[in-house]
Design an enzyme around this catalytic site. Structure first.
Site, PDB file in Angstrom:
ATOM      1  N   CYS A  65       6.452  -3.722  36.703  1.00  0.00           N
ATOM      2  CA  CYS A  65       6.198  -2.693  37.706  1.00  0.00           C
ATOM      3  C   CYS A  65       5.246  -3.110  38.823  1.00  0.00           C
ATOM      4  O   CYS A  65       5.576  -2.977  40.002  1.00  0.00           O
ATOM      5  CB  CYS A  65       5.712  -1.416  37.037  1.00  0.00           C
ATOM      6  SG  CYS A  65       4.155  -1.555  36.150  1.00  0.00           S
TER       7      CYS A  65
ATOM      8  N   HIS B 263       0.972  -0.030  41.589  1.00  0.00           N
ATOM      9  CA  HIS B 263       0.480   0.119  40.218  1.00  0.00           C
ATOM     10  C   HIS B 263      -0.964   0.613  40.219  1.00  0.00           C
ATOM     11  O   HIS B 263      -1.341   1.462  39.407  1.00  0.00           O
ATOM     12  CB  HIS B 263       0.573  -1.212  39.468  1.00  0.00           C
ATOM     13  CG  HIS B 263       0.107  -1.129  38.047  1.00  0.00           C
ATOM     14  ND1 HIS B 263       0.906  -0.675  37.023  1.00  0.00           N
ATOM     15  CD2 HIS B 263      -1.099  -1.414  37.485  1.00  0.00           C
ATOM     16  CE1 HIS B 263       0.227  -0.698  35.890  1.00  0.00           C
ATOM     17  NE2 HIS B 263      -0.995  -1.141  36.135  1.00  0.00           N
TER      18      HIS B 263
END
Length: 484
Positions: free
Chosen positions: A89, A143
């Site tokens: 991610c 993130h």
């Protein structure tokens, strides 16, 4: 004689101008026809969905109920062969938002920060901010919540106090070393979980932006279907667990290099999941798949609320909607869970783009990669593309034209993959680019990736060509160490 030379020179100059003006007439026609349907500064609704794989109805699957995503797809251009550039991610988000490829030393893992790996690069939201847009980040876009903070007029995150569970008994199972259960079924309202809060915030923002009349880049980063698979009961009840089956490729063939597999440590952090090398039994596997499906249906409902409000406010008429998942996800594929590998199940991603009055549910089979999104949105919005971009604008594809690129390059740790035609080729390399293992699948007759062809004598020439091609396409900075 000099007068004649002057005439010839002028003629050559005029001919050159004519050739230059006509060198790419198709692209200019595409830009003009699409821009005729949009105002000078179209809004951008940028929807990121964490861990969403293209196992959806409009991609040919029929077992997940996602009516709102299906409706959006019916009004969009659906990219059938879209790939992330790195299947984790943090790194994937930094890559798509900067338009830069990952390298051996850049965009490496879940904890990647754009401000550390590409501090001097103008990100996608920064470029829109500099061109007069209001930029808002809600939920998980980067993130790290404070990454690239100067690119946003506002950054907002739902208040969870580090607890993603609605039920106290599940919250109590959380420890410093354990994340609590891997799934939760709770009789609660949608807004109890983070994604319900994110949808409500997005709706409030749309109402506020409607009043200001300013062009906006509104980013919504939904959390599900990321672990833990927590969703209200009604979404779990949409599925009969007895009818859920394990994937066809629930196997790890001996021909595949062992390093292609992992222990799915991300999942093992959760309470009740077997530890070490212990396998996931079929009952638990079905429960996890059930939870994933329920989570997709839950986030689908939240996205639907936002899109409904976009229509109600009359903003849909001049808003480009982009929906993407940050990478694929293994739901037992190759007996794996989570991402972190270079099989197609981790790399292939959903990508749909809606342009009002232009896209109508067409599907495009050109191979595209996430670094292509940044230049595409610039061209669609009439914004000059920054010079650092490594992707190619997909704008011609919106009118059924072709582009001069039909491949993708993805990497995770030492593994680098070239997707080209039906071939899915991976090398494991060191810092010098030396190869230790290879993996090759031909999706023409092996879509499940069960037969590694890389070491077969009859594919030696293909491997040689793909290896050379990979090195020309992975970017000129791929092996370079950054200057300290």
């Amino acid at each position: 004689m000099s007068y004649l030379k002057k005439i010839i020179a002028n003629c050559l100059f005029i001919i050159g101008l004519i050739l230059l003006a006509s060198c790419n007439p198709k692209k200019e026609k595409v830009v003009q026809s699409i821009n005729q349907e949009l105002k000078a500064k179209p809004n951008i609704l940028f929807i990121a969905v964490d861990d969403l794989k293209p196992e959806l109805n409009f991609y040919g699957a029929t077992h997940i109920q996602s009516p709102n995503l299906d409706k959006l797809a019916s009004e969009s251009l659906v990219f059938e062969r879209s790939y992330c550039n790195v299947p984790v991610c943090g790194a994937s988000r930094a890559s798509i938002l900067t338009g830069l490829r990952p390298t051996r030393h850049r965009f490496l893992n879940a904890f990647t920060k754009k401000d550390e790996d590409a501090p001097d690069v103008n990100s996608l939201p920064m470029t829109f901010l500099k061109n007069g847009y209001t930029t808002i980040s809600n939920g998980k876009i980067y993130h790290h919540g404070d990454d690239d903070k100067n690119a946003w007029n506002e950054i907002w995150h739902p208040e969870t106090k580090g607890n993603y569970y609605a039920l106290k008994e599940n919250s109590d199972l959380r420890t410093d070393d354990d994340r609590g259960p891997a799934f939760e079924v709770a009789e609660v309202a949608d807004s109890v979980y983070s994604d319900g809060k994110i949808a409500n915030k997005g709706i409030r923002d749309l109402r506020k932006l409607k009043k200001t009349g300013e062009p906006f880049f509104l980013a919504l980063g939904f959390m599900k279907p990321h672990l833990p698979f927590n969703a209200p009961t009604k979404y779990w009840e949409m599925y009969d667990e007895k009818k859920i089956t394990l994937p066809e490729n629930y196997i790890q063939p001996e021909t595949t290099p062992s390093r292609a597999f992992h222990k799915f440590g991300e999942l093992r952090n959760y309470y009740g999941i077997p530890q070490g090398n212990e396998p996931i039994d079929d009952e638990l596997a079905n429960k996890l798949i059930h939870g994933y499906y329920a989570s997709v249906s839950y986030v689908d409902a939240q996205i639907g609320k936002v899109l409904t409000e976009l229509d109600r406010l009359g903003l849909a008429e001049n808003t480009i909607v982009v929906l993407w998942g940050d990478h694929g996800w293994n739901l037992g594929n190759h007996k794996l869970w989570c991402k972190h590998v270079t099989f197609e199940s981790s790399l292939r991603t959903p990508l749909v783009v809606k342009i009002p009055n232009v896209t109508k549910g067409t599907k495009n089979n050109n191979i595209v990669e996430y670094i292509d999104v940044y230049p595409t949105l610039c061209e669609l919005s009439g914004i000059e593309k920054p010079t650092h971009l490594e992707g190619l604008s997909l704008l011609p594809l919106f009118e059924g034209k072709s582009i001069d690129k039909n491949y993708a390059v993805s990497k995770f740790k030492d593994a680098v993959t070239l997707i080209k035609g039906s071939m899915f080729y991976t090398e494991w390399i060191n810092d010098k680019g030396e190869v230790s293992d290879r993996m090759l699948f031909d999706h023409t007759n092996d879509r499940l990736e069960l037969n590694n062809l890389a070491e077969k004598p009859e594919y030696r020439e293909s491997v040689y060509e793909l290896s050379n091609d990979l090195r020309t396409k992975w970017g000129e900075d791929f092996l370079k160490r950054p200057l300290k």
